[in-house]
Design an enzyme around this catalytic site. Structure first.
Site, mmCIF file in Angstrom:
data_model
loop_
_atom_site.group_PDB
_atom_site.id
_atom_site.type_symbol
_atom_site.label_atom_id
_atom_site.label_comp_id
_atom_site.label_asym_id
_atom_site.label_seq_id
_atom_site.Cartn_x
_atom_site.Cartn_y
_atom_site.Cartn_z
ATOM 1 N N THR A 56 18.727 83.895 24.103
ATOM 2 C CA THR A 56 17.498 84.644 23.858
ATOM 3 C C THR A 56 17.131 84.564 22.383
ATOM 4 O O THR A 56 17.693 85.283 21.561
ATOM 5 C CB THR A 56 17.675 86.110 24.283
ATOM 6 O OG1 THR A 56 18.926 86.575 23.778
ATOM 7 C CG2 THR A 56 17.681 86.269 25.788
ATOM 8 N N ASP B 297 12.528 43.778 16.672
ATOM 9 C CA ASP B 297 12.977 45.173 16.751
ATOM 10 C C ASP B 297 12.646 45.746 18.126
ATOM 11 O O ASP B 297 11.799 45.223 18.844
ATOM 12 C CB ASP B 297 12.350 46.033 15.646
ATOM 13 C CG ASP B 297 10.828 46.165 15.771
ATOM 14 O OD1 ASP B 297 10.159 45.188 16.179
ATOM 15 O OD2 ASP B 297 10.295 47.259 15.463
ATOM 16 N N GLU C 37 7.629 46.182 14.185
ATOM 17 C CA GLU C 37 6.446 46.321 15.052
ATOM 18 C C GLU C 37 6.464 47.665 15.751
ATOM 19 O O GLU C 37 5.449 48.349 15.847
ATOM 20 C CB GLU C 37 6.416 45.186 16.082
ATOM 21 C CG GLU C 37 5.057 45.023 16.761
ATOM 22 C CD GLU C 37 4.814 45.960 17.928
ATOM 23 O OE1 GLU C 37 3.653 46.147 18.306
ATOM 24 O OE2 GLU C 37 5.791 46.525 18.477
ATOM 25 N N HIS D 95 9.747 50.436 26.738
ATOM 26 C CA HIS D 95 9.990 51.706 26.023
ATOM 27 C C HIS D 95 10.692 52.737 26.900
ATOM 28 O O HIS D 95 10.869 53.877 26.482
ATOM 29 C CB HIS D 95 8.676 52.321 25.489
ATOM 30 C CG HIS D 95 7.977 51.454 24.482
ATOM 31 N ND1 HIS D 95 6.999 51.937 23.649
ATOM 32 C CD2 HIS D 95 8.125 50.147 24.160
ATOM 33 C CE1 HIS D 95 6.562 50.951 22.860
ATOM 34 N NE2 HIS D 95 7.233 49.854 23.162
HETATM 35 N N1 BES Z 1 4.357 44.855 23.088
HETATM 36 C C1 BES Z 1 3.925 46.178 22.847
HETATM 37 C C2 BES Z 1 2.435 46.365 23.000
HETATM 38 C C3 BES Z 1 1.942 46.062 24.384
HETATM 39 C C4 BES Z 1 2.369 46.829 25.434
HETATM 40 C C5 BES Z 1 1.081 45.021 24.593
HETATM 41 C C6 BES Z 1 1.962 46.530 26.719
HETATM 42 C C7 BES Z 1 0.647 44.732 25.858
HETATM 43 C C8 BES Z 1 1.101 45.479 26.925
HETATM 44 C C9 BES Z 1 4.338 46.579 21.451
HETATM 45 O O1 BES Z 1 5.690 46.272 21.173
HETATM 46 C C10 BES Z 1 4.261 48.066 21.299
HETATM 47 O O2 BES Z 1 4.898 48.771 22.026
HETATM 48 N N2 BES Z 1 3.532 48.494 20.309
HETATM 49 C C11 BES Z 1 3.523 49.846 19.905
HETATM 50 C C12 BES Z 1 2.852 49.821 18.568
HETATM 51 C C13 BES Z 1 2.869 51.059 17.803
HETATM 52 C C14 BES Z 1 4.231 51.591 17.538
HETATM 53 C C15 BES Z 1 2.078 50.891 16.539
HETATM 54 C C16 BES Z 1 2.776 50.675 20.934
HETATM 55 O O3 BES Z 1 1.803 50.184 21.537
HETATM 56 O O4 BES Z 1 3.164 51.817 21.146
HETATM 57 MN MN MN Z 2 6.109 44.385 21.719
HETATM 58 MN MN MN Z 3 6.898 47.911 22.164
#
Ligand code: BES
Ligand code: MN
Ligand code: MN
Length: 455
Positions: A316, A89, A154, A428
């Protein structure tokens, strides 16, 4: 044996790229209900690949939302069983206008492949599939037993994974777990994650009048919910940038001298931060270094505020309600459950009597530490060194991967976090990319990892 697989991987790079692109074209955004079918399509696409590689017992384990993929190959008797975890995902793509090319049309620019999920985590899931394929197609068998668990929730906190693990305890039994869902320091400097932060994700809604009001007719007589929300938010950090929630820091683990020294040795300066993020200077909790604040200290962030008029032009209005998405990153020995409870209490205590405030906890994950001395982690260090020519650094990571602590608690399973992303992959964010040399080297490294662990 390793050589034949490495050669196969090398010869098949362009097909590996095409297949990664195929997976990236599926918009498997887990948090958006409208994309549920796409999420499932991504899962099905992967199961087809697993079948072609020669995996057995392939199943989609259903949950109330998105399925967990299971598959195994268990014919290396006397050898350890490795559980490979990943997620198919991805995060939402907005603001979509800021993408240089559409998020689900993977596009090559230089050595980078741009698409949502390219680095997090489809690219790194494909690293494993391609490594497994290379070994199966050349040797006809794997050097150790392998179970795969690739989930679709995840990015929304892996809430339903617990239930799946609970219901299939035998199925997921293994000797070690490897996860490629993190980042190296540079394209030539590998990094093993030895700690992950936890997370508690909330929504705070402030309600005022029963409907939107004319700001001239009522302004000055009612408390604007948008402003009340901002007042609350402004009180969540003090002048030292410490979080003001009472009791919040009580269980925070203090780093040992060795851990602090190790952090200092990391080649990461304020300049690096500037270059990676574009900010003019760092910010954060007084008394701690930047790397400590990211990896070893808890934090609180506001992700978005909704309410009132945000269209073009002017209107407004006193909005009837306002909503903020707020989360806390947690470190050992905090728990998501307790952080949520303390947060809720604190917000309620900050709420002025002129409005109504409602706190909702959306999801949570507990922090985790991993044992770097375990064979599964040492094998990663060896594979990294052979492939990249450098010993890995060890890092307390700021991000979260909820399954790690779930596996530790449920199966006492050692976890190796061997990632192949890069700090500038823009996870992200718009224009997420994957550095293709890391894809190909990641495949090589992973082939070596399996053989190393089987020794
Ligand atoms: N892969 C990431 C976590 C991550 C980011 C590990 C950078 C190492 C370096 C994972 O997919 C992620 O984004 N996890 C979320 C988890 C949350 C939604 C519970 C996060 O960290 O925001
Ligand atoms: Mn990830
Ligand atoms: Mn992530």
């Amino acid at each position: 044996m390793t050589q034949a697989a490495l050669q196969y991987a090398h010869k098949n790079q362009s097909r590996a790229l095409e297949e990664l692109k195929e997976l990236l074209r599926i918009p498997s955004i887990s948090t958006l209900p409208d994309h549920a079918k796409d999420v499932r399509r991504a899962a099905e696409w992967i199961t087809q690949k697993l079948k072609a590689i020669g995996f057995e017992n392939i199943q989609l384990l259903e949950t109330p939302r998105h399925p967990v993929i299971y598959a195994d190959w268990l014919h290396a008797s006397g050898k350890p069983t490795l559980l490979i975890y990943g997620h198919y995902d991805v995060q939402p793509v907005d603001p979509v206008n800021e993408w240089e090319t559409p998020p689900f049309e993977p596009t090559l620019r230089g050595e980078n492949l741009y698409a949502r999920g390219s680095s997090d985590d489809k690219g790194q899931v494909m690293v494993h599939l391609k490594a497994l394929e290379a070994i199966m197609k050349t040797d006809g068998r794997l050097p150790l037993n392998v179970k795969l668990m690739i989930e679709g929730e995840e990015e929304i906190g892996s809430e339903n994974l617990k239930g799946v693990l609970d219901n299939h305890k035998k199925l997921f039994q293994a000797d070690a777990c490897v996860i490629s869902d993190s980042q190296m320091l540079t394209p030539t400097q590998p990094l093993i994650v030895v700690g992950l932060r936890g997370l508690c994700y909330t929504e705070v809604e402030v309600t005022g009048p029963s409907h939107d009001l004319h700001s001239g007719a009522y302004g000055g007589a009612v408390h604007n919910p948008m402003k009340a929300l901002c007042e609350i938010i402004s009180k969540l950090h003090d002048a030292q940038n410490k979080i003001t929630i009472p009791g919040f820091y009580d269980k925070v683990r203090i780093l040992s001298k060795e851990e602090k020294e190790e952090l200092v040795k990391l080649p990461f300066t304020d300049k690096t931060l500037q270059q990676e993020t574009g900010v003019s200077k760092p910010w954060g909790e007084a008394g701690f270094t930047t790397k400590e604040r990211i990896g070893a200290r808890p934090t609180l962030e506001v992700h978005g505020i909704r309410g009132g008029f945000i269209g073009d032009g002017a209107k407004t209005v006193i909005p009837a309600k306002a909503l903020a998405k707020i989360s806390m990153r947690l470190v050992p020995n905090q728990t998501a459950e307790e952080a949520g409870r303390l947060f809720k209490k604190h917000i309620e205590s900050l709420a002025p009597s002129t409005v109504k405030v409602n706190v909702k906890i959306l999801h949570g994950a507990d922090p985790a530490l991993v044992d770097r001395k375990h064979k599964a982690v040492e094998a990663a260090a060896k594979a990294y060194e052979t492939t990249f020519g450098a010993k890995p650094f060890y890092l307390l990571e700021g991000g979260s991967i909820p399954v790690v602590v779930q596996l530790q608690r449920m199966f006492n399973l050692p976890v190796a976090l061997m990632g192949f992303g890069l700090p500038d992959d823009r996870l992200h964010s718009p224009n997420e990319k994957y550095h293709l040399p890391n894809y190909y080297k990641g495949i090589e490294c992973t082939i070596r990892y399996y053989y190393e662990l089987a020794k």
